[in-house]
Design a protein around this motif. Structure first.
Motif, PDB file in Angstrom:
ATOM      1  N   TYR A 237      18.093  39.734  44.845  1.00  0.00           N
ATOM      2  CA  TYR A 237      18.658  38.630  44.320  1.00  0.00           C
ATOM      3  C   TYR A 237      19.874  38.669  44.510  1.00  0.00           C
ATOM      4  CZ  TYR A 237      13.707  37.742  43.247  1.00  0.00           C
ATOM      5  OH  TYR A 237      12.492  37.297  43.424  1.00  0.00           O
ATOM      6  N   SER A 238      20.224  36.873  44.687  1.00  0.00           N
ATOM      7  CA  SER A 238      21.570  36.333  44.756  1.00  0.00           C
ATOM      8  C   SER A 238      21.627  36.395  42.924  1.00  0.00           C
ATOM      9  CB  SER A 238      22.026  35.321  44.825  1.00  0.00           C
ATOM     10  OG  SER A 238      22.552  34.439  44.479  1.00  0.00           O
ATOM     11  N   LYS A 243      17.871  33.608  37.750  1.00  0.00           N
ATOM     12  CA  LYS A 243      17.676  33.137  36.505  1.00  0.00           C
ATOM     13  C   LYS A 243      16.146  31.849  36.861  1.00  0.00           C
ATOM     14  CE  LYS A 243      22.204  33.492  34.063  1.00  0.00           C
ATOM     15  NZ  LYS A 243      23.026  32.499  33.302  1.00  0.00           N
ATOM     16  N   HIS A 244      16.210  32.143  38.413  1.00  0.00           N
ATOM     17  CA  HIS A 244      15.297  30.465  38.822  1.00  0.00           C
ATOM     18  C   HIS A 244      13.431  31.836  38.787  1.00  0.00           C
ATOM     19  CE1 HIS A 244      17.539  27.588  40.040  1.00  0.00           C
ATOM     20  NE2 HIS A 244      18.343  28.559  39.852  1.00  0.00           N
ATOM     21  N   GLY A 245      13.309  32.448  37.563  1.00  0.00           N
ATOM     22  CA  GLY A 245      12.361  32.856  37.805  1.00  0.00           C
ATOM     23  C   GLY A 245      12.288  34.499  36.968  1.00  0.00           C
ATOM     24  N   LEU A 249      11.298  39.381  34.353  1.00  0.00           N
ATOM     25  CA  LEU A 249      10.622  39.964  34.118  1.00  0.00           C
ATOM     26  C   LEU A 249      11.548  41.241  33.713  1.00  0.00           C
ATOM     27  CD1 LEU A 249       9.781  40.311  37.544  1.00  0.00           C
ATOM     28  CD2 LEU A 249       8.131  39.339  35.461  1.00  0.00           C
ATOM     29  N   VAL A 250      12.955  40.451  32.713  1.00  0.00           N
ATOM     30  CA  VAL A 250      13.785  41.288  32.945  1.00  0.00           C
ATOM     31  C   VAL A 250      13.682  41.786  30.774  1.00  0.00           C
ATOM     32  CG1 VAL A 250      16.253  41.692  31.972  1.00  0.00           C
ATOM     33  CG2 VAL A 250      14.764  40.042  33.922  1.00  0.00           C
ATOM     34  N   GLY A 251      13.862  43.340  30.747  1.00  0.00           N
ATOM     35  CA  GLY A 251      13.483  43.885  29.755  1.00  0.00           C
ATOM     36  C   GLY A 251      13.719  45.718  29.567  1.00  0.00           C
TER      37      GLY A 251
END
Length: 349
Positions: A237-238, A243-245, A249-251
């Motif tokens: 991803y750029s 940050k657009h979705g 999922l980050v963790g």
């Protein structure tokens, strides 16, 4: 221990680039003269997979160096939908390591028939693609039989950069390209320059690979190699689009590899690293001449050698990331030369 075919071909890159840069300079001069005489107003690139990533890199580099906007031509318009737009005053760069992809070759034929000027970049100067195009820049990278394309991708980047340097009379970039083979050789021989697999030891599948600007095509190529070589699901991803979705999922179970080039995109990529770290993600940042990491972060920084230009820095980063991905596959008990279900030459239509 016997080195993998991928490793052996990757480490041929410096010598092959020396040959390429010397052999292709006159061809780049000829192409530049034709472009100056015909002044095409529409520029396009076309390719699949790794070649598409190289084309995307050219789109960014051309915009930055020449102020020329380059479009991404979709083969399906002509191969699936049977549309043949007019390409008068157009210039197409078609990229295919093998030169055997039927879809790309069809696009070149249609583009020529539509009145456009065509340039092929291929590792086989006698391929169907080379014969179909008006001009050819051979990659001169020697036979590549490993399924994972490495040296041909790097050679495509340098061939495109040499064309831009000559057409733009960019002496600094020309000098950096000339010095690049020696810098790659030096990096390959220095343990401290190579990225250690320990840096990626916490990485599991799935993972994200992040870049921005010139770094985004490299991130996409690295994500492809994680899939192809390590059999790990990776998505690129750029840093702007992440940050657009995807940020949702980050963790702790979401490793992130960030390529941070030393240009105007660095503040955004390092800010994203800090934000992902605060959300508990294992984060590794790689890039040329990285600053010292903040004291209050768990982010792992891996600084790469500088080459004098952001464009050749991107080539260096690709080279060293290929290297660590090959070694990571071996650490995971995977043969990098035998990816499941994949063939060396993929022809779609």
């Amino acid at each position: 221990m016997t080195k993998s075919l991928m490793h052996r071909e990757l480490f041929e890159t410096p010598e092959r680039l020396r040959e390429q840069l010397a052999a292709n300079a006159p061809h780049a001069d000829d192409i530049t003269r034709t472009l100056n005489e015909t002044t095409p107003t529409q520029w396009f690139v076309v390719g699949r997979g790794t070649s598409d990533h190289a084309g995307s890199f050219f789109r960014y580099a051309s915009g930055l160096l020449r102020g020329c906007i380059v479009g991404d031509l979709s083969p399906s318009l002509m191969t699936v939908y049977d549309r043949s737009p007019s390409f008068i005053d157009g210039f197409l760069i078609a990229i295919s390591q093998s030169g055997a992809g039927s879809d790309i070759n069809h696009v070149v034929s249609e583009f020529t028939a539509g009145g456009g000027l065509t340039l092929a970049l291929t590792n086989d100067a006698d391929s169907a693609l080379a014969h179909a195009a008006k001009f050819t820049l051979p990659l001169h990278m020697g036979p590549e039989t490993a399924v994972a394309a490495t040296k041909t991708f790097l050679g495509t980047l340098t061939a495109l950069l040499q064309l831009l340097a000559i057409s733009n009379s960019d002496d600094k970039l020309t000098q950096c390209l000339s010095a690049l083979p020696d810098r790659l050789s030096q990096a390959a021989g220095e343990g401290q320059a190579r990225i250690d697999t320990q840096a990626l030891s916490r990485f599991s599948s799935p993972l994200f690979v992040i870049g921005r600007g010139l770094g985004l095509p490299i991130a996409r190529e690295v994500a492809l190699k994680f899939k192809e070589v390590c059999v790990m699901h990776a998505e690129a991803y750029s840093a702007a689009e992440f940050k657009h979705g995807p940020l949702a999922l980050v963790g702790s179970a979401c490793p992130i590899l960030i390529l941070s080039l030393d240009d105007e995109t660095r503040p955004q990529t390092l800010d994203l690293a800090r934000e992902a770290d605060a959300l508990g993600a294992p984060v590794v940042v790689v890039g040329p001449d990285l600053p010292a990491p903040p004291d209050d972060t768990n982010v792992s920084y891996r600084s790469l050698p500088i080459t004098g230009s952001i464009y050749t820095d991107a080539v260096m980063a690709s080279f060293l990331l290929y290297d660590v991905i090959e070694r990571l596959a071996l650490d995971r008990g995977i043969d990098p030369d035998e990816p499941p279900h994949i063939q060396k030459v993929t022809s779609t239509y």
